[in-house]
Design an enzyme around this catalytic site. Structure first.
Site, PDB file in Angstrom:
ATOM      1  N   HIS A 164      -7.102  -0.538  -4.247  1.00  0.00           N
ATOM      2  CA  HIS A 164      -7.308  -1.020  -5.612  1.00  0.00           C
ATOM      3  C   HIS A 164      -7.787  -2.474  -5.575  1.00  0.00           C
ATOM      4  O   HIS A 164      -7.495  -3.194  -4.612  1.00  0.00           O
ATOM      5  CB  HIS A 164      -5.983  -1.001  -6.390  1.00  0.00           C
ATOM      6  N   ILE A 245       3.975   3.198   1.318  1.00  0.00           N
ATOM      7  CA  ILE A 245       3.099   4.113   0.576  1.00  0.00           C
ATOM      8  C   ILE A 245       2.089   3.313  -0.269  1.00  0.00           C
ATOM      9  O   ILE A 245       1.778   3.660  -1.412  1.00  0.00           O
ATOM     10  CB  ILE A 245       3.900   5.139  -0.272  1.00  0.00           C
ATOM     11  N   CYS A 251       1.919  -3.282  -8.540  1.00  0.00           N
ATOM     12  CA  CYS A 251       1.923  -1.840  -8.871  1.00  0.00           C
ATOM     13  C   CYS A 251       3.221  -1.402  -9.540  1.00  0.00           C
ATOM     14  O   CYS A 251       3.237  -0.397 -10.255  1.00  0.00           O
ATOM     15  CB  CYS A 251       1.769  -0.972  -7.633  1.00  0.00           C
TER      16      CYS A 251
HETATM   17  C1  CIR Z   1      -1.229   5.600  -4.447  1.00  0.00           C
HETATM   18  O1  CIR Z   1      -1.918   5.859  -3.449  1.00  0.00           O
HETATM   19  O2  CIR Z   1      -1.610   5.817  -5.578  1.00  0.00           O
HETATM   20  C2  CIR Z   1       0.140   5.004  -4.239  1.00  0.00           C
HETATM   21  N1  CIR Z   1       0.689   5.487  -3.017  1.00  0.00           N
HETATM   22  C3  CIR Z   1       0.056   3.489  -4.233  1.00  0.00           C
HETATM   23  C4  CIR Z   1      -0.353   2.934  -5.549  1.00  0.00           C
HETATM   24  C5  CIR Z   1      -0.463   1.449  -5.532  1.00  0.00           C
HETATM   25  N2  CIR Z   1      -0.779   0.968  -6.824  1.00  0.00           N
HETATM   26  C6  CIR Z   1      -1.455  -0.148  -7.054  1.00  0.00           C
HETATM   27  O3  CIR Z   1      -1.975  -0.801  -6.132  1.00  0.00           O
HETATM   28  N3  CIR Z   1      -1.610  -0.510  -8.323  1.00  0.00           N
END
Ligand code: CIR
Length: 256
Positions: A164, A245, A251
């Site tokens: 992201h 993860i 996030c």
């Molecule tokens: C994903 O791959 O969607 C989650 N494991 C991690 C999301 C991280 N979110 C973010 O950077 N806003």
């Protein structure tokens, strides 16, 4: 100033969350819950009201609530996550948004457009949007036209390496921008005071600014020192289980 922060408790299924780094191992649920509590405590110290939503067991990544919406001063934009296992998570944020925004100021990114909140970085009234594996051109076009309806602006940033946009770059107000990797030399960010994140601490490019405090992940001393040297109050929070993860500090919440 942010008044409110929405978080969602990690689910027991967290260990099945999407990861690009399986070598880090699976998250430990109990430790993740402990770290999440400390994250909420840190936010409370920044003077915000916390709205803590219940875990959603059917969605392993749902504690990363940032990806489900973009909240501005004028409107809420419900995202449309670009990966099937997370797509329906955004439906579970709508009722909460209705408590803070009038129905007519809640907007939606619609298929075939996709957009995840982690790809959106707010700098005043301007929103940078990463074109990523999760956020597509159509999603960005919809997003920018929604912003313009409310007198806000947006622009696209092409991503090459990170998941992201905010995985690699974050604005901490006062013209200060934390930049790592592919963002260090991007012309779009030339005008900011860039704090270059060393490769060895690249995970810590994802810090959050909340009311003159910057929350920094624990274990990244160079980044912590650079931010302290700018005069911010710094709180460190351990996010080791979320990092496994691909999740970071931003996030885990929606701040507005
Ligand atoms: C994903 O791959 O969607 C989650 N494991 C991690 C999301 C991280 N979110 C973010 O950077 N806003």
């Amino acid at each position: 100033m942010f008044k409110n922060v929405i978080v969602r408790k990690p689910s027991k299924t967290l260990c099945e969350g999407i990861t690009s780094a399986p070598e880090l191992g699976k998250p430990d649920y109990n430790l993740a819950i402990e770290q999440h509590k400390l994250y909420v405590e840190a936010l409370k110290k920044c003077g915000v009201n916390i709205i803590e939503l219940e875990a959603l067991e059917e969605f392993p990544d749902s504690c990363f609530v940032e990806d489900t919406a973009v909240l501005t001063k004028k409107c809420a934009i419900v995202a449309n996550p670009g990966i099937s296992s997370r797509n329906k998570e955004s439906l579970y944020i709508i009722d909460t948004l209705k408590k803070f925004y009038p129905k007519e100021n809640i907007e939606y990114i619609k298929s075939p457009g996709t957009l995840e909140g982690g790809d959106v970085m707010m700098v005043g009234n301007h929103f940078y949007v990463g074109k990523s594996a999760r956020t597509n051109k159509e999603g960005i076009t919809q997003f920018i036209s929604i912003l313009e309806k409310y007198g806000l602006t947006g622009s696209e940033i092409a991503l090459e390496e990170v998941l992201h946009l905010k995985t690699g770059i974050n604005y901490i107000e006062n013209n200060n921008m934390l930049v790592s990797g592919e963002f260090i030399n991007k012309k779009e960010f030339e005008r900011y005071n860039k704090i270059i994140i060393p490769q060895s601490e690249s995970y810590a490019a994802n810090c959050i600014y909340v009311n003159n405090t910057v929350i920094v992940p624990l274990g990244y001393p160079k980044v912590k020192e650079s931010i302290e040297n700018l005069g911010y109050n710094v709180i460190c929070v351990d996010t080791s289980e979320f990092r496994k993860i691909d999740g970071g500090l931003s996030c885990l919440s929606l701040r507005f």
